[in-house]
Write an enzyme that holds these catalytic residues in place. Sequence first.
Site, PDB file in Angstrom:
ATOM      1  N   ASP A  62      44.968  34.625  36.314  1.00 16.39           N
ATOM      2  CA  ASP A  62      46.116  35.515  36.468  1.00 16.39           C
ATOM      3  C   ASP A  62      47.392  34.828  35.980  1.00 16.39           C
ATOM      4  OD1 ASP A  62      44.576  37.529  37.596  1.00 16.39           O
ATOM      5  OD2 ASP A  62      44.816  36.728  39.631  1.00 16.39           O
TER       6      ASP A  62
ATOM      7  N   HIS B  34      43.021  35.487  30.107  1.00 11.80           N
ATOM      8  CA  HIS B  34      43.577  36.352  31.152  1.00 11.80           C
ATOM      9  C   HIS B  34      42.481  37.113  31.900  1.00 11.80           C
ATOM     10  CE1 HIS B  34      46.858  37.858  33.292  1.00 11.80           C
ATOM     11  NE2 HIS B  34      47.494  38.568  32.381  1.00 11.80           N
TER      12      HIS B  34
END
Length: 401
Positions: A376, A372
């Site tokens: 995204d 992450h």
Amino acid sequence: MSVKIIIPSLGESVTEATIAKWYKKLGDSVKTDELLLEIETEKVTLEVNAPCNGTIEKIAKTDGANVTVGEEIGEINEVVDTDTACTNNNSYKKQAIVQHDSEQIVDKPASSSNILAPSVQKLVTENKLDPNNIKGTGRGGRITKCDVLETINTTPVTIETPALNKTNEERTQRVRMSRLRKTIAQRLKDSQNTAAILTTFNEIDMSKVIALRNQYKEEFEKKHTVKLGFMSFFVKATIEALKLIPSINAEIDGDDLLYKNYYDIGVAVGTDQGLVVPVVRDADKMGFADVEQAIGDLAKKAREGKLSMSDLSGGTFSISNGGVYGSLLSTPIINPPQSGILGLHKTEERAVVIDGKIEIRPMMYIALSYDHRIIDGKEGVSFLVKIKNLIENPEKLLLNL
């Protein structure tokens, strides 16, 4: 004259190993190319053979010791043989092996002093067999793995009832972790400690791709001499999704993001020693038959322990198929320094709603674990949706749509 026993080159970027087992003792006589010991690297097990005829006069490193490339671990007092000249000390014969290697064969021992090759010896020892009682069907009466397995299958099994007065310590077994297992453990923990791993899921209706495969699998195999599986569809779909979302094919390098404009896809393979991830190079330039052939060849080499370090190094993205073991759902762990891994699972018939009606369809859950820090949530979801659309409409893959 003393000839040094040294640790040979282990492959690109590999400098350390662990001595798994010596098969010779001080004072033992050896012949050129005879097995001396096994060493384990992060991915494979290697044999170190005798560089010349002679007698073992020194063992500097014992079982379990960590060693480095070029390190001296023993010496042989050379005995010159007119029929067999001493080989160059730096040219060790190496062969990657795996436990229970089906191609490993040994001469049938004439006495208990004979030493079996590692894979066959392990199988014989684990099952408490006498090699003298095993009939070899290989060339010259040699014993193969199949001979050992046949003996196991035809030998009555005696189950011992544990004594009630045995302590817990007596009923446990302590086994040293192999270097491969330690490496797997360390890399998985490092992945969790370093990356901000998030997993997102989707499901795929496999109806069309199953129908397409069933329609053409025989013709495909006849033309290309390789079976048409589902992995080639997923590899090709994954590449198209990576092109759509390039951040998933990238990695973090310090303060920079390294975007890769090539697609080397790692395919996880389970072996007796542990999980390895050999890499299909430039998979985007391959056709379906080439992908199937490459995966088949790498899987075979993995099971036989013949993968080279170049087969295992690199890779821009990985695919793990837990469905072959019956897994319905999982959260795969990223293979660092990659930024994502696709998890495939078991296809099973489930009730789904199609155009307002309940129908039974062959469905598969897929999972994307991603870092992450670089990817995204929207990108992760879009990646899986792209794969879903391509697998549910495989004609788009074939027409490059």
